[in-house]
Enzyme design. Structure first.
Site, PDB file in Angstrom:
ATOM      1  N   ARG A 275      -0.199 -13.669   2.887  1.00  0.00           N
ATOM      2  CA  ARG A 275       1.224 -12.823   2.334  1.00  0.00           C
ATOM      3  C   ARG A 275       0.815 -11.064   3.300  1.00  0.00           C
ATOM      4  NH1 ARG A 275       2.497 -16.357  -3.237  1.00  0.00           N
ATOM      5  NH2 ARG A 275       2.836 -18.162  -1.434  1.00  0.00           N
TER       6      ARG A 275
ATOM      7  N   ARG B 244      -3.703 -10.853  -6.300  1.00  0.00           N
ATOM      8  CA  ARG B 244      -3.580 -10.520  -5.036  1.00  0.00           C
ATOM      9  C   ARG B 244      -3.762 -10.097  -4.002  1.00  0.00           C
ATOM     10  NH1 ARG B 244       2.343  -8.532  -6.079  1.00  0.00           N
ATOM     11  NH2 ARG B 244       2.207  -8.667  -8.003  1.00  0.00           N
TER      12      ARG B 244
ATOM     13  N   GLU C 131       1.678 -15.404 -12.964  1.00  0.00           N
ATOM     14  CA  GLU C 131       1.765 -16.089 -12.117  1.00  0.00           C
ATOM     15  C   GLU C 131       0.480 -17.111 -11.850  1.00  0.00           C
ATOM     16  OE1 GLU C 131       4.210 -18.019  -8.656  1.00  0.00           O
ATOM     17  OE2 GLU C 131       4.495 -15.730  -9.652  1.00  0.00           O
TER      18      GLU C 131
ATOM     19  N   SER D  68       4.579 -22.551  -9.654  1.00  0.00           N
ATOM     20  CA  SER D  68       5.882 -22.320  -9.650  1.00  0.00           C
ATOM     21  C   SER D  68       6.186 -23.321  -8.828  1.00  0.00           C
ATOM     22  CB  SER D  68       6.158 -20.960  -9.258  1.00  0.00           C
ATOM     23  OG  SER D  68       6.103 -20.580  -7.545  1.00  0.00           O
TER      24      SER D  68
ATOM     25  N   ARG E  15      -6.105 -17.073  -7.039  1.00  0.00           N
ATOM     26  CA  ARG E  15      -5.889 -17.052  -8.585  1.00  0.00           C
ATOM     27  C   ARG E  15      -6.708 -18.009  -9.869  1.00  0.00           C
ATOM     28  NH1 ARG E  15      -0.144 -13.657  -9.414  1.00  0.00           N
ATOM     29  NH2 ARG E  15      -1.115 -12.776  -7.799  1.00  0.00           N
TER      30      ARG E  15
END
Length: 431
Positions: A258, A273, A345, A348, A386
């Site tokens: 990403r 991140r 987060e 999800s 993460r």
């Protein structure tokens, strides 16, 4: 993409969805106009083809005196058909472009608003109490010899890292635990490609407004995926699936990439991140009427996994404006990060209804044997980097060691604590 029948029959519902997302309602009117124009182009083309066929028959039956006029009429109709077919092709393109600009229609009950409007559904687990100065995951990871950001940046640039020693073993342990749990739940394990064609990216909704988040290999016209959801969905594009026995479920492992465009200054420290990480992703194909129940099952499996890792978390219902293009509803699980004093987060799960399947032509046969668009759902079982960050923070101890959750120990050689300078123990498979 959304069902055009729904658009024609209930455009106000689609406009209400756009309002809830904070998106442009005028796109609905533009799609309605493009749909009407395309249907008119189809009718005109079909009518002219019918006339052309009649004219061709007339040529055969014409007398010598009639023949020149009939031939001229046939020639004129042939030119008109050619023009109509070209207009139809243009109308098809215009319809598709307008269609692709409309995100999925949100489910009833999804909170309106944006990122700050998510609704907490439940909070699970007790927050850790530390009677010593809390350190963040990077400080802990560097002391353990588990994370090396400096050399990651030297080799690849900002937001890259090395996992070394116990950090690397934690990655493998989390992947093994996640895959073993998924297989026990009936998922087929998949090692998915991290490079995909544009059709897979567009079909899953990751192009268009999300272009800036994606890495593209221009020479080969391929994209690096941000989640194996893309490859898992594309795996069955242009296929008719047998869903008679229930949902078809996959657990995909892949590296994910990403660009994190627009996140300048956010989470620049550590591995929360980053531009690259590995992930185990659940993906399900099912009948549309089964999707809501399947969504709750994916959420339950995610919760079970975090409970195995002994992490406190909360489940939130994501607001419409933060759903992304393909999701009609999304639940996030946010785990506690002591160094930040907040939930962040970790996983999800999204119900994409038939939105992706319509783009990718993924169908199943209904009770009458007719092909119908399938529903697709996805859920992150473990975003590994993460999760490592969260584990190190939640389970840190005053002496610099880190508690190893019981469920992870078989994949870490049975060790109960990670300690600075520890001798690494190879995992030993149980009989």
């Amino acid at each position: 993409m959304i069902d055009l029948r729904l658009l024609r029959e209930n455009p106000d519902l689609v406009k209400a969805s756009q309002r809830a997302r904070g998106a442009d309602e005028s796109r609905v009117d533009a799609l309605l106009a493009a749909d009407a124009a395309r249907r008119e182009a189809v009718k005109r083309t079909d009518d002219l083809r019918g006339e052309q066929k009649s004219a061709s028959q007339a040529v055969k039956k014409a007398t010598p005196e009639e023949r020149p006029a009939v031939l001229e009429r046939a020639k004129t109709l042939a030119a008109q058909v050619k023009d109509a077919e070209e207009a139809l092709r243009a109308a098809d393109v215009a319809l598709r472009e307008a269609h692709l600009r409309i995100p999925n229609v949100v489910h009833d009950g999804v909170p309106p608003g944006g990122e700050d409007d998510a609704v907490t559904l439940r909070t699970v687990g007790e927050l850790p109490v530390h009677d010593f100065p809390v350190r963040d995951h990077l400080e802990i990871g560097e002391a353990l010899g588990a994370i090396d950001m400096e050399r990651g940046a030297k080799v690849s640039g900002a937001r890259f890292y090395f996992l070394t020693g116990p950090g690397a073993l934690l990655e493998f342990a989390l992947a093994q635990l996640a895959i073993s749990r998924a297989v026990a739940a009936g998922f087929t394990p998949v090692i998915a490609p991290a490079l995909v064609r544009p059709e897979a990216m567009e079909g899953t909704g990751f192009l268009g407004e999300h272009d800036e988040e994606v890495y593209r290999v221009e020479r080969d016209d391929l994209y690096l995926v941000g989640t194996s959801e893309v490859a898992l969905a594309g795996m069955h594009s242009n296929e008719v699936l047998d869903l008679a026995a229930g949902p078809r479920r996959y657990a995909g492992w892949s590296s994910c990439f990403r660009r994190e465009a627009g996140s300048y200054g956010k989470d620049t420290r550590g591995i929360i991140r980053v531009h690259w990480f590995d992930k185990v992703e659940m993906f399900s194909f099912c009948r549309p009427e089964e999707a809501a129940e399947e969504h709750l099952r994916l959420l339950a499996w995610e919760e079970e996994f975090l409970q195995l890792l002994e992490l406190p978390y909360r489940v939130v219902d994501i607001a419409a404006g933060d759903l992304g293009t393909s999701a009609a509803r999304k639940y996030d699980i946010e785990a506690w990060f002591p160094s930040q004093g907040t939930y962040r987060e970790l996983t999800s799960t999204s119900d994409c209804t038939t939105f992706q399947a319509r783009r990718l032509a993924i169908r199943y046969r209904d009770a009458d044997g007719r092909p119908q668009p399938a529903a697709t759902l996805n859920g992150t079982l473990c975003a590994i980097a993460r999760t490592i960050a969260c584990l190190l923070e939640v389970h840190q101890r005053a002496d610099g060691s880190v508690h190893v959750p019981v469920a992870l120990r078989p994949w870490l050689g049975g060790v109960e604590l990670l300690t600075p300078g520890m001798t690494l123990v190879a995992p030993v498979p149980t009989a």
